[in-house]
Scaffold this motif. Structure first.
Motif, mmCIF file in Angstrom:
data_model
loop_
_atom_site.group_PDB
_atom_site.id
_atom_site.type_symbol
_atom_site.label_atom_id
_atom_site.label_comp_id
_atom_site.label_asym_id
_atom_site.label_seq_id
_atom_site.Cartn_x
_atom_site.Cartn_y
_atom_site.Cartn_z
ATOM 1 N N CYS A 220 0.758 -0.980 0.162
ATOM 2 C CA CYS A 220 0.200 -0.151 0.312
ATOM 3 C C CYS A 220 0.818 1.428 -0.091
ATOM 4 O O CYS A 220 0.120 1.980 -0.478
ATOM 5 C CB CYS A 220 -0.688 -0.001 1.460
ATOM 6 N N LEU A 221 1.995 1.210 0.789
ATOM 7 C CA LEU A 221 2.959 2.048 0.590
ATOM 8 C C LEU A 221 3.498 2.403 -0.572
ATOM 9 O O LEU A 221 3.773 3.668 -1.069
ATOM 10 C CB LEU A 221 3.732 2.004 1.170
ATOM 11 N N PHE A 222 3.980 1.362 -0.810
ATOM 12 C CA PHE A 222 4.769 1.922 -2.454
ATOM 13 C C PHE A 222 3.835 2.039 -3.968
ATOM 14 O O PHE A 222 3.835 3.287 -4.431
ATOM 15 C CB PHE A 222 4.462 -0.124 -3.711
ATOM 16 N N VAL A 223 2.077 1.872 -3.145
ATOM 17 C CA VAL A 223 1.318 2.211 -4.140
ATOM 18 C C VAL A 223 1.069 3.699 -4.257
ATOM 19 O O VAL A 223 0.514 4.090 -4.831
ATOM 20 C CB VAL A 223 -0.213 1.351 -4.411
ATOM 21 N N TYR A 224 0.790 4.456 -3.206
ATOM 22 C CA TYR A 224 0.578 5.153 -2.633
ATOM 23 C C TYR A 224 1.711 6.199 -3.379
ATOM 24 O O TYR A 224 1.337 7.723 -2.963
ATOM 25 C CB TYR A 224 0.608 5.414 -0.995
ATOM 26 N N MET A 225 3.241 5.618 -3.214
ATOM 27 C CA MET A 225 4.220 7.007 -3.010
ATOM 28 C C MET A 225 3.582 6.887 -4.768
ATOM 29 O O MET A 225 3.973 7.898 -5.262
ATOM 30 C CB MET A 225 5.280 5.744 -2.999
ATOM 31 N N ALA A 226 3.677 5.690 -5.433
ATOM 32 C CA ALA A 226 3.535 5.634 -6.577
ATOM 33 C C ALA A 226 2.981 6.714 -7.666
ATOM 34 O O ALA A 226 2.742 7.790 -8.126
ATOM 35 C CB ALA A 226 3.178 4.161 -7.974
ATOM 36 N N CYS A 227 1.479 6.531 -6.635
ATOM 37 C CA CYS A 227 0.429 7.514 -7.335
ATOM 38 C C CYS A 227 0.322 9.190 -6.899
ATOM 39 O O CYS A 227 0.234 9.910 -7.441
ATOM 40 C CB CYS A 227 -0.757 7.764 -6.451
ATOM 41 N N CYS A 228 1.714 9.019 -5.559
ATOM 42 C CA CYS A 228 1.898 10.633 -5.814
ATOM 43 C C CYS A 228 2.728 11.181 -6.189
ATOM 44 O O CYS A 228 2.889 12.585 -6.764
ATOM 45 C CB CYS A 228 2.715 10.596 -4.222
ATOM 46 N N TYR A 229 4.230 10.364 -6.943
ATOM 47 C CA TYR A 229 4.763 11.152 -8.495
ATOM 48 C C TYR A 229 4.241 11.222 -9.213
ATOM 49 O O TYR A 229 4.894 12.340 -9.895
ATOM 50 C CB TYR A 229 6.446 10.295 -7.541
#
Length: 306
Positions: A220-229
């Motif tokens: 979930c943290l990876f998906v969140y970071m990818a969406c942010c960037y």
């Protein structure tokens, strides 16, 4: 002569309570594969030296950037990220050093080593490093995103805005890493000779719920970071006035950040979900995911985020 035989002549000489052939070890070596031993030494050295250098440089730059609150915020985040990744370097070098200590006679120390407090602490250190690093990177992605949408407000960012997430990252990461130590019977760290946290578990295994929680959290943290960037890049592309070259550089930087995290964590998450579905994975899959991909972020982060 000293009461300790050399078990390099054959695994039949090993004590009956030792695990003669596990995912990482052989009857003779704690880290059975020579290439893998070299990789661990190299990754541990790069992680320790690289993150130490980044931490020192970031703290030194804080003194010269006091008039730029946003820059100070990122410098402190990078410093904390480097400290968390440095812990992974300590883990890798410690495990490699123990492997050298047991050279040629590991089978006589196998049971004692895997059930020792030192092994559990090193495994806990690896979890703390991974989780604090993930939370810190997520915080950096959030602040970067806000700085694009609210550039005027973020130029005067308050210390508490980034200090609170840093403290929370260390508290939660430390809690997640030390929680398994409260129950030694869970066997969370003692299944492998390198004390690596159990990444792939099946429903019903010891501590399988805990392992699943860690994997889902990091996914979930990876998906969140990818969406942010991705959102950051799209927003920056619209508002930038510096021309196409700056937009291209930003895209390259964002792509590297997402790609490295993707290569490190998505294969681990996919394999973990497959294992939860009841599929038996080959040992080499675990070795690559747990021994190389899992600590790889700690080696690459100093190059990317500094």
């Amino acid at each position: 002569e000293n009461g300790i035989k050399d078990c390099s002549d054959g695994s039949d000489e090993c004590p009956p309570d030792s695990t003669k052939d596990t995912v990482f070890s052989s009857p003779f070596e704690m880290i059975g594969n020579r290439v893998f031993r070299v990789i661990l030494w190299i990754m541990g050295g790069i992680s320790l030296l690289g993150n130490t250098a980044v931490c020192v440089m970031s703290i030194m730059q804080v003194r010269t950037a006091k008039s730029e609150p946003l820059k100070v915020a990122f410098l402190w985040l990078v410093a904390n990220l480097s400290v968390s990744d440095l812990l992974m370097g300590v883990y890798l070098l410690s495990v490699s050093a123990m492997g050298s200590q047991f050279y040629g006679r590991y089978c006589y120390h196998d049971a004692e080593w895997r059930s020792s407090q030192t092994c559990s602490i090193l495994g806990s250190l690896a979890v703390i490093s991974t989780e604090v690093s993930a939370f810190t990177m997520a915080t950096m992605a959030t602040i970067r995103l806000f700085s694009v949408y609210f550039p005027v407000k973020m130029t005067s960012i308050k210390r508490a805005t980034y200090a609170a997430p840093i403290v929370c990252a260390w508290c939660v990461g430390t809690l997640l890493g030390t929680l398994p130590l409260a129950n030694y019977r869970s066997g969370y760290f003692v299944k492998s000779a390198v004390c690596m946290p159990r990444l792939f578990a099946k429903v019903g295994d010891a501590a399988w719920g805990y392992s699943t929680f860690i994997i889902v959290l990091n996914f979930c943290l990876f998906v969140y970071m990818a969406c942010c960037y991705l959102v950051l890049y799209q927003r920056s592309r619209k508002v930038t006035k510096a021309g196409k070259s700056k937009s291209t550089r930003l895209l390259r930087t964002v792509a590297v950040m997402i790609l490295t995290n993707f290569c490190c964590w998505i294969p681990i998450c996919i394999m973990a979900f497959i294992s939860l579905a009841g599929v038996k994975l080959d040992n080499i899959v675990y070795v690559i995911c747990a021994g190389i991909l899992h600590p790889l972020n700690s080696v690459l982060n100093p190059l990317i985020y500094s």
